[in-house]
Enzyme design. Structure first.
Site, mmCIF file in Angstrom:
data_model
loop_
_atom_site.group_PDB
_atom_site.id
_atom_site.type_symbol
_atom_site.label_atom_id
_atom_site.label_comp_id
_atom_site.label_asym_id
_atom_site.label_seq_id
_atom_site.Cartn_x
_atom_site.Cartn_y
_atom_site.Cartn_z
ATOM 1 C CD GLU A 101 55.189 47.904 35.847
ATOM 2 O OE1 GLU A 101 55.992 46.953 35.792
ATOM 3 O OE2 GLU A 101 55.557 49.090 35.902
ATOM 4 C CB CYS B 281 38.505 27.853 40.299
ATOM 5 S SG CYS B 281 38.675 29.525 40.955
#
Length: 442
Positions: free
Chosen positions: A412, A95
């Site tokens: 969502e 990352c």
């Protein structure tokens, strides 16, 4: 003239309800903007992760509060060491975004730049964390009492129990945050700013509970943030797997070009610091082939299934971590509660299915749960996505977005990634804290 009050009652009530609803929406936007402003005050800019989480301001506030406490508040570990541990954790999943971010913080807090040459340049006691870092990141069920004993009784560079607990919390926090960065494409929103100079290596003054006044680098408005998120998701969710991989490849090319431009810019950062700042994350990784392996019930003879009825966060993990690392249990528990309390049109059944599915693929089982619910509530492409983001949060191994999400609202989708992050965080903590408990009672 006769006035019929019954005919006036409905439109007046509707108007009142509309005004009330608008006030609630405005309050949520105000709350989100305030949280974003507080975040920007501490970093001098608005980071991509906070922008993504802004659609759920109550959760964002609990996340920032816990993260700030872990990295900057009272604790047994020196501040630079905390960020170095975070670098080690983020590097396991390649990352770049988090490696660069914590490298900047490490240097800003007075950390030794030589340590950023690679793991072999760090002190022995930090190198000793490599094994537990690797295990928790990829196969947390391997965490054992013997690993804890090695760290606590390894001679002069040994860890104290309090230090180890804080280190484990940092590792689990950053591993799970890698999943969110990957799943939400936060890394493609732009690179962290280069490390700014700070006199005497003083830490940032940001606190999630402080009130910000007069900050010249104020955040974007919540409307602009939401618009950016919507545009990005609308692009990511359209098209097939080949398109997603192509977009991911182009995004990485663009990011590499940005890195090259920053490397050539000497205006804000000295040359040696900047080179260290963009160090290859692979320098902090040993055994790069060590990765997630399928946890199947056939492996029970070697690795017994972790049953929550025997060791749970509520009954065991919370009290242990809170006793050894004061108050962190409350902050983590607030995160777990807030992420599950976020309103969702799918209801609590879907949230529980997602949470239990993530724990299941990491070897944790609930005896009182019907796992047929997972197959009934989660479509196959969603399960594939959840597993990829949980176990392989690496852009080189899987696409950054699922294929069937066009019908879902932006909030969502972000909530789904928050659930993945928090479920993974709790799973890693359960394995690590159980191993510590076994060491303490041995």
């Amino acid at each position: 003239m006769i006035i019929c009050t019954n005919k006036m009652e409905y439109p007046l009530r509707s108007q009142y309800q509309r005004v009330q609803k608008q006030a609630m929406v405005s309050k949520e936007k105000e709350r989100a903007s305030l949280v974003l402003m507080k975040t920007a005050a501490g970093r001098g800019s608005l980071d991509a992760v906070s922008q993504q989480m802004a659609s759920h301001p109550q959760y964002l506030e609990s996340f920032l509060r816990a993260q700030h406490y872990i990295l900057h508040m009272d604790g047994p570990l020196p501040l630079p060491c905390r960020h170095y541990i975070a670098i080690m954790a983020a590097a396991r999943h390649h990352c770049n975004y988090l490696v660069y971010l914590h490298s900047a913080q490490f240097l800003r807090l007075g950390g030794d730049p030589l340590w950023l040459q690679g793991l072999e340049a760090a002190p022995l006691r930090l190198r000793l964390l490599d094994h537990i870092n690797k295990v928790l990141a990829h196969q947390p069920w391997l965490a054992a009492c013997s690993d804890i004993k090695t760290l606590l009784k390894c001679g002069e560079p040994c860890w104290s129990l309090a230090e180890l607990v804080q280190a484990v919390v940092i590792l689990a926090h950053c591993h799970s945050l890698c999943s969110f960065v990957f799943g939400s494409n936060a890394a493609d929103w732009g690179h962290p700013a280069p490390p700014s100079k700070s006199p005497n290596g003083t830490p940032p003054t940001f606190c999630a509970l402080d009130v910000t006044n007069g900050n010249p680098n104020g955040p974007q408005s919540i409307d602009n943030v939401a618009e950016q998120i919507t545009r990005r998701w609308s692009v990511d969710s359209g098209g097939d797997l080949l398109n997603l991989k192509d977009k991911s490849h182009k995004a990485h090319e663009e990011r590499d070009k940005r890195e090259e431009r920053l490397l050539n810019n000497q205006a804000d950062v000295e040359e040696e610091d900047e080179i260290m700042y963009f160090a290859d994350p692979s320098r902090f990784v040993t055994e790069p082939d060590f990765d997630y392996k399928e946890f199947a019930r056939r492996d029970e003879d070697l690795f017994q299934v972790f049953r929550v009825q025997d060791y749970s966060w509520e009954d065991h993990g919370f009290s242990l971590v809170n006793r050894l690392y004061s108050d962190i249990g409350h902050l983590l528990d607030e995160r777990f509660r807030n992420v599950t309390s976020v309103s969702s049109p799918h209801g609590p059944e879907l949230k529980r299915a997602v949470w239990n599915y993530i724990h299941c693929i990491l070897g944790i089982r609930y005896d009182d749960y019907d796992y047929g619910e997972v197959d009934r509530l989660l479509k196959r492409d969603l399960k594939v996505y959840i597993k990829a983001v949980t176990c392989f949060p690496d852009p080189s191994k899987s696409p950054a977005s699922p294929l069937g999400w066009a019908s879902l609202k932006t909030s969502e989708r972000i909530h789904m990634n928050l659930l993945i992050m928090e479920a993974r965080l709790q799973a890693e903590l359960l394995y690590a804290l159980r191993a510590i408990t076994q060491y303490m009672i041995a």
